[in-house]
Design a protein around this motif. Structure first.
Motif, PDB file in Angstrom:
ATOM      1  N   ALA A 175      12.630   3.120 -16.122  1.00 12.89           N
ATOM      2  CA  ALA A 175      13.791   3.247 -15.229  1.00 12.89           C
ATOM      3  C   ALA A 175      13.295   3.391 -13.797  1.00 12.89           C
ATOM      4  O   ALA A 175      12.529   4.320 -13.498  1.00 12.89           O
ATOM      5  N   VAL A 176      13.700   2.472 -12.920  1.00  9.48           N
ATOM      6  CA  VAL A 176      13.227   2.478 -11.534  1.00  9.48           C
ATOM      7  C   VAL A 176      14.378   2.184 -10.578  1.00  9.48           C
ATOM      8  O   VAL A 176      15.366   1.552 -10.947  1.00  9.48           O
ATOM      9  N   ALA A 177      14.215   2.625  -9.343  1.00 10.63           N
ATOM     10  CA  ALA A 177      15.148   2.256  -8.280  1.00 10.63           C
ATOM     11  C   ALA A 177      14.716   0.932  -7.683  1.00 10.63           C
ATOM     12  O   ALA A 177      13.519   0.688  -7.487  1.00 10.63           O
ATOM     13  N   ARG A 190      10.209  -7.822 -10.267  1.00  7.11           N
ATOM     14  CA  ARG A 190       9.789  -8.857 -11.218  1.00  7.11           C
ATOM     15  C   ARG A 190       8.455  -8.485 -11.858  1.00  7.11           C
ATOM     16  O   ARG A 190       8.264  -8.657 -13.067  1.00  7.11           O
ATOM     17  N   ARG A 191       7.546  -7.989 -11.050  1.00 11.01           N
ATOM     18  CA  ARG A 191       6.245  -7.575 -11.568  1.00 11.01           C
ATOM     19  C   ARG A 191       6.395  -6.443 -12.585  1.00 11.01           C
ATOM     20  O   ARG A 191       5.786  -6.467 -13.657  1.00 11.01           O
ATOM     21  N   LEU A 192       7.215  -5.453 -12.271  1.00 10.90           N
ATOM     22  CA  LEU A 192       7.406  -4.330 -13.186  1.00 10.90           C
ATOM     23  C   LEU A 192       8.127  -4.775 -14.459  1.00 10.90           C
ATOM     24  O   LEU A 192       7.844  -4.275 -15.552  1.00 10.90           O
ATOM     25  N   ALA A 193       9.066  -5.717 -14.318  1.00  8.78           N
ATOM     26  CA  ALA A 193       9.752  -6.229 -15.504  1.00  8.78           C
ATOM     27  C   ALA A 193       8.766  -6.930 -16.434  1.00  8.78           C
ATOM     28  O   ALA A 193       8.808  -6.747 -17.663  1.00  8.78           O
ATOM     29  N   ARG A 194       7.878  -7.735 -15.857  1.00  6.64           N
ATOM     30  CA  ARG A 194       6.873  -8.406 -16.683  1.00  6.64           C
ATOM     31  C   ARG A 194       5.966  -7.395 -17.381  1.00  6.64           C
ATOM     32  O   ARG A 194       5.635  -7.549 -18.564  1.00  6.64           O
ATOM     33  N   ALA A 195       5.562  -6.354 -16.638  1.00  9.63           N
ATOM     34  CA  ALA A 195       4.686  -5.341 -17.222  1.00  9.63           C
ATOM     35  C   ALA A 195       5.390  -4.583 -18.338  1.00  9.63           C
ATOM     36  O   ALA A 195       4.795  -4.287 -19.386  1.00  9.63           O
ATOM     37  N   VAL A 205      17.315  -0.770 -13.832  1.00 11.25           N
ATOM     38  CA  VAL A 205      17.182  -0.655 -12.385  1.00 11.25           C
ATOM     39  C   VAL A 205      18.393   0.074 -11.801  1.00 11.25           C
ATOM     40  O   VAL A 205      19.544  -0.287 -12.083  1.00 11.25           O
ATOM     41  N   ASP A 206      18.117   1.100 -11.013  1.00  9.78           N
ATOM     42  CA  ASP A 206      19.136   1.728 -10.183  1.00  9.78           C
ATOM     43  C   ASP A 206      19.298   0.831  -8.962  1.00  9.78           C
ATOM     44  O   ASP A 206      18.462   0.815  -8.061  1.00  9.78           O
ATOM     45  N   GLY A 207      20.389   0.066  -8.946  1.00  8.83           N
ATOM     46  CA  GLY A 207      20.594  -0.911  -7.883  1.00  8.83           C
ATOM     47  C   GLY A 207      21.434  -0.414  -6.731  1.00  8.83           C
ATOM     48  O   GLY A 207      21.778  -1.200  -5.839  1.00  8.83           O
ATOM     49  N   VAL A 216      20.120  -9.803  -6.689  1.00 11.23           N
ATOM     50  CA  VAL A 216      19.356  -9.596  -7.922  1.00 11.23           C
ATOM     51  C   VAL A 216      19.945 -10.515  -8.980  1.00 11.23           C
ATOM     52  O   VAL A 216      21.170 -10.652  -9.086  1.00 11.23           O
ATOM     53  N   ASP A 217      19.087 -11.150  -9.764  1.00 10.19           N
ATOM     54  CA  ASP A 217      19.509 -11.995 -10.868  1.00 10.19           C
ATOM     55  C   ASP A 217      18.820 -11.484 -12.127  1.00 10.19           C
ATOM     56  O   ASP A 217      17.595 -11.531 -12.235  1.00 10.19           O
ATOM     57  N   LEU A 218      19.609 -10.948 -13.057  1.00 11.43           N
ATOM     58  CA  LEU A 218      19.030 -10.324 -14.241  1.00 11.43           C
ATOM     59  C   LEU A 218      18.109 -11.275 -14.994  1.00 11.43           C
ATOM     60  O   LEU A 218      17.000 -10.892 -15.398  1.00 11.43           O
ATOM     61  N   GLY A 219      18.548 -12.502 -15.206  1.00 16.10           N
ATOM     62  CA  GLY A 219      17.733 -13.455 -15.947  1.00 16.10           C
ATOM     63  C   GLY A 219      16.490 -13.862 -15.192  1.00 16.10           C
ATOM     64  O   GLY A 219      15.372 -13.845 -15.732  1.00 16.10           O
ATOM     65  N   ARG A 220      16.644 -14.219 -13.937  1.00 23.16           N
ATOM     66  CA  ARG A 220      15.504 -14.663 -13.132  1.00 23.16           C
ATOM     67  C   ARG A 220      14.480 -13.548 -12.943  1.00 23.16           C
ATOM     68  O   ARG A 220      13.259 -13.777 -12.994  1.00 23.16           O
TER      69      ARG A 220
END
Length: 448
Positions: A175-177, A190-195, A205-207, A216-220
Motif C-alpha cells: 500500500a503506497v501513496a 509502475r516500478r513498484l507495481a512490477r516489483a 495506491v492512495d491516489g 493514472v491508468d490501472l491497466g497500463r
C-alpha cells in the motif's frame, strides 16, 4: 550566496501563469485583520480543492432530478439511477478500469482504504512505509501482520526499500501513496507495481494527492486498486471511490450491513450482493458521485501535458522564491518528480503563527501542522509543524507571488500586528474581521 528579497513591489520573476480551469470562489474577497478586504489567495488545495465551475454547473443541472436510486419506479428515480451508474462508468474510465474491475463509491479516500483493509484475506501480510498519510497508514498499522518500513531520504530511496522488502516474498499487498501530501514527491508506481507482482503481491495506491495532478491508468500502470476523494479532485460533495479488482471485495464481509447490499434476507440467513452493491449499503450519495464523475471528465479533457506544465511552473516559482529568502527553509525543494505541493518553515517562528499572519494580513490560505502524516513529518524535522503551500488548476502566479511577498515581509520587517494564542490557536490580538461563524449567515435566518 546571493540572497534575493521579495517584496510586494518585486514579485517573483518569470512568466505570468493564470488559472488552468475556472473554479467556484475565484476572486472571493476575505476580510483582513487591520480592516478592508482582499481576494483570497487559496494555496491550500492539497487539503480540499475548490469545486470546478463545470462540477458546480453539473450539480445544479441534476439536482432537480434527484430521487431514490435503484429502488424506485418513478421516472426521477430511474433518472437518478441512470446518473449514478453513469458516474460509476465515468470514474472507472478516467482511471483505466478494466471490465473485471469494480468501482465502489465511498465517502473519501480514508473510507475507501478502510474498506480495502477489511477485504484483505485472513493471514495475508501487508507492506507500507512510514511516509504515508494517516489514511494509508492507520488502517494497515492496526494489524499485527503489517510491516511498516522507514522511508528513505527521497522517494527513490523509499521505493528501493519497499522493493527490497517485497523481494522476501512475504507479502500479499503493498500500500503506497501516489504522491506525498507533505513534499509532493511522486513514487515510481509502475516500478513498484512490477516489483509487487513479481513477488506475488498486489498494489493499492492512495491516489488522493496524485490524481488532481497526474493521470493514472490501472491497466497500463499495473495497479490493482486506487482510492480517491472528490474533495481533493475539485468535487467537494462528499464522495470518494475505491476502484480495482473485485475478487477480494466480493469475498469480504460487507463494509456496512443494510439495505441495498442484500439479495435476500431470511429468518436465519442473509444473501449478500456482489460487486459494488455489496459495499454500498444505504442510500448512496448520488450528487457526490455525479460531481466526482464530472471532475474526472473535465480533467480528462485537458490537452495532454497541460496540467503537468501548469503545476510545474507554479511549483518552480514557489521553490525558487522561498529558497531565495534568508530565514526560510524549504523541505526537499528539488525531488526527482513532484506535484504542486511545497512545504517550508520559518525557523524560530511557530508554523501556526506564520500561517495566522499570512491569513490575517495578506488573505493567503496555507496549511500548517504535520499534515496527517506525523511519522513522516517528524522524520523531516517537522515535529513542531511546517507550512504547506499547494497549487491547483485554479491557481495563478499572482497568488504565488502574494505568498512570497508576504513571507518576505515577515522575515524582513515582521508582522504589522501583534500575535498570540487563544484556546491553543494563533491569531492577531486585535482583529477587525468578523467571527468566521458570523461572516456568512444563512439566508434562512438565525437560531432564534
Amino acid at each position: 550566496m546571493t540572497t534575493t528579497t521579495l517584496s510586494p513591489s518585486r514579485p517573483c520573476p518569470g512568466a505570468v501563469h493564470g488559472p488552468l480551469l475556472p473554479v467556484v470562489g475565484a476572486g472571493t474577497r476575505v476580510p483582513l485583520a487591520h480592516g478592508g478586504e482582499i481576494p483570497y489567495a487559496n494555496l491550500d488545495n492539497a487539503a480540499s480543492a475548490p469545486a470546478l465551475t463545470a462540477v458546480a454547473d453539473r450539480v445544479a443541472q441534476v439536482l432537480p432530478h434527484y430521487a431514490s436510486v435503484h429502488r424506485g419506479a418513478g421516472y426521477l428515480s430511474r433518472v437518478s439511477t441512470a446518473l449514478f451508474e453513469q458516474a460509476r462508468a465515468q470514474v472507472g474510465a478516467f482511471l483505466g478500469a478494466g471490465p473485471d474491475d469494480v468501482v465502489v463509491f465511498t465517502r473519501s479516500t480514508t473510507d475507501a482504504l478502510d474498506l480495502l483493509s477489511r477485504a484483505v484475506p485472513t493471514g495475508a501480510r501487508v507492506l507500507v512505509a512510514d511516509v504515508e498519510h494517516h489514511a494509508n497508514l492507520l488502517p494497515w498499522q492496526r494489524s499485527a501482520r503489517t510491516t511498516v518500513v522507514r522511508g528513505g531520504a527521497d522517494a527513490g530511496e523509499t521505493a528501493d526499500l519497499l522493493e527490497a522488502e517485497l523481494a522476501t516474498g512475504r507479502y500479499a499487498l503493498l500500500a503506497v501513496a501516489g504522491a506525498s501530501n507533505v513534499t509532493g514527491e511522486v513514487l515510481p508506481l509502475r516500478r513498484l507495481a512490477r516489483a509487487a507482482h513479481a513477488a506475488g503481491a498486489r498494489i493499492a495506491v492512495d491516489g488522493a494527492q496524485l490524481l488532481p495532478h497526474r493521470r493514472v491508468d490501472l491497466g497500463r500502470d499495473g495497479i490493482d486498486w486506487i482510492a480517491l476523494s472528490g474533495h481533493k479532485l475539485y468535487a467537494p460533495f462528499g464522495a470518494g471511490a475505491l476502484v480495482g479488482r473485485r475478487d477480494w471485495l466480493d469475498a469480504a464481509e460487507p463494509y456496512l450491513a443494510g439495505g441495498g447490499a442484500t439479495l435476500d434476507v431470511g429468518h436465519d440467513a442473509v444473501r449478500w450482493a456482489s460487486g459494488p452493491d455489496r459495499h454500498e449499503a444505504g442510500s448512496p450519495n448520488v450528487v457526490g458521485a455525479v460531481a466526482l464523475a464530472e471532475a474526472c471528465a473535465t480533467l480528462a479533457a485537458l490537452p495532454a501535458g497541460a496540467l503537468e506544465a501548469h503545476e510545474a511552473a507554479l511549483r518552480e516559482r514557489l521553490v525558487t522564491g522561498l529558497g531565495a529568502l534568508d530565514g526560510v527553509h524549504v523541505v526537499r525543494p528539488h525531488p526527482e518528480d513532484a506535484v504542486g505541493v511545497v512545504t517550508f518553515t520559518v525557523p524560530g517562528h511557530p508554523a501556526s503563527a506564520v500561517a495566522a499572519y499570512l491569513s490575517a494580513e495578506h488573505g493567503v490560505g496555507v496549511r500548517d501542522g504535520r499534515f496527517c502524516a506525523h511519522r513522516f513529518a517528524d522524520a523531516l524535522g517537522l515535529a513542531e509543524g511546517g507550512l504547506r503551500a499547494s497549487t491547483g488548476v485554479g491557481t495563478g502566479s499572482d497568488e504565488v507571488d502574494r505568498l512570497l511577498a508576504a513571507v518576505a515581509q515577515f522575515v524582513t520587517t515582521g508582522p504589522a500586528l501583534e500575535y498570540g494564542t487563544t484556546g491553543g490557536h494563533w491569531g492577531p490580538l486585535t482583529d477587525a474581521r468578523p467571527a468566521p461563524e458570523s461572516f456568512l449567515p444563512s439566508p434562512g435566518g438565525g437560531r432564534g
